[in-house]
Structure formats: C-alpha cells, structure tokens
Design an enzyme around this catalytic site. Sequence first.
Site: not given
Ligand code: PMP
Length: 308
Positions: A160
């Site tokens: 991320k």
């Molecule tokens: N994909 C992307 C590109 C994101 O930015 C997010 C948000 N963090 C998610 C998926 C979902 O991840 P999470 O459930 O861990 O928030």
Amino acid sequence: MDPRDEQGKIWMNGEFVDWPDAKIHVMSHAVHYGTSVFEGMRCYKTPNGPSIFRLADHIRRLFDSAKIYRMPIPYTQEEIVEACKQTIKVNGFESAYVRPIALRGYHSLGVDPSKCPVDVAIGALNWGAYLGEEAINVGVDVCVSSWNRMAPNTMPSLAKAGSNYMNSQLIKMEAINGNYTEGIGLDVHGHISEGSGENIFIVRDGIIYTPTVGSGILPGITRDSVFKIAEEFGIKYIETSIPREMLYIADEAFFSGTAAEITPIRSVDGIPVGAGKRGPITEKIQKRYFEYVNGKREDIYGWHDYIK
Ligand code: PMP
C-alpha cells in the site's frame, strides 16, 4: 473530511505535535518520487469504548509494504500499534479514520532512497461514509475505467504505497468526470482488478466471486473480513480471474474497504447490476460487518483493539 478543519495532535517520529506543525521538507524523497507506505484504519465507537478495527492486521500490512520497498521502519509493529491507540486517546476521538504513514524524508534527491531517513507519522480525523451515506443503502453507480491497474511487474500492488494512488487518482477522476461515483480498474489481462480504493465482489447464483491477489489488487483487510463472514453464512466464495462482462450479468456486486466499508454497486457502465439495488447477499454481509465493527457482535476473531 477536510484536513484543514482538523486540530489536535499528530504522532510524528515518536512524539505528539500540533496538527499545523506536522511538517516535512519540500525536498523530501517522498514528495518527488512517491516514496511512502501507509495504512487506513477506522476507529469505531463500541459499547466497550473506541476500538481500532483490525489494528494489528493493518500494521502488519504497513510493515509488509515497507519491506517490499526496503524501507526500514525504526519502530516495532507493537510500538506503532500503541502509537495509533495513543493518537486516538490524545485527541479524544470516539470514532475516527486513522492514517499511519512511513516515508522517505529529506536527505538527497537521487532516485536511490537508501540514505534518506524514514519518517513515521500517525494522524486521525473524522471521516464519514467514503462513497456517501446514502450509497451504503442504495448502492453506487460505477464505470469500468479506461485506466488499468498496475501490471504485476511494474508496481507491487501488495504494497500500500503512496505511488500506487497516482493510478487510483486517474481512475477516480475519470469516474467522477463521467458522473460515476467510482471506477473499476482492470488488470494487465483485462480481467477485473479493483476500485480505486476498494476491493470488488460479484455474486451470481448464490456464489461470491472476487479477483485473486494476482490481479493487481491490494489484499484488503475488509476483503478478508468478508471471507470470514461469508463462511459464517455458509456462502461459498471463490477467488479467481473475472472477466469484465461478469459485472453486467451479476446478480449483485459490492465494494469492500476500510473507508468504503461494504458498499453495494447498483450499476456498471449504465447497466443495472441485478435488480439495480442492494442485493440480499450483499445486505446480509454488510449487516454483519457493521455488527462486528460497531462491537454489536461477539468478537470471535479478536478483531477489536480497544483504546483503554
Ligand atoms: N484496494 C485499494 C486500492 C485500496 O486503497 C483499499 C483501501 N485501503 C482497498 C483495496 C481495501 O483495503 P482495506 O479493506 O484493507 O481497507
């Protein structure tokens, strides 16, 4: 949400500073080359007080992201977990969106980041339903983007990283300009990947489908919560490659994400998904997800981390 409205304290490199003083230098590596990794978490108001949902899992992913980019975070995961909780406490939040970030700071401007210090900060702010309060119940209208998600040998999607969100921004801006709430990126093979800030699920004939981690997605923590909840209901879920047109013939579709929570998708490219409203399986999963995050259901997975 507008950070300019925010007051209170930000945790920065081990101490709390006032919101306006949490600054980095304009010549920091991260500013020029996107050299940051971060997390987004929600702190929910529960009957046992505020709790950051799946805090340890998010911080583990933060450290995974940093490892991928050879970015040594000068704290342990436990220290960052504690610092996140302190950030909630010091600011007196009952609920909040929590944003830890590690970035390559100010040293030299060559592409090699290895001499630049790693700065770590944690901010918390008020943030309502990401795709709109109404969207949670009625669903959102989305499009398939003309921008693909990153090919696997370009930018690592399991990290991320701030830089990945340049791609997300292109998808999001194109969607908004076309009067859609969100855009869906396809992967390098033209299969469904994810939204600009959400994972995606499709339901057909009672089975849930979602792209694999090989489709250029961020492995969402909410995605994992959806798997657990589907298991509880005995609903089969399959991680697989999904062609774009599955969106058009799905009975239901929804997004998952910390910010978006569980948001139904009611149309794709102007084509209604199923009945064009939140479907029954989406509703079941969404309802249970909210029971978990709001502490209205026994925490059998140890997802809550209460602020004492
Ligand atoms: N994909 C992307 C590109 C994101 O930015 C997010 C948000 N963090 C998610 C998926 C979902 O991840 P999470 O459930 O861990 O928030």
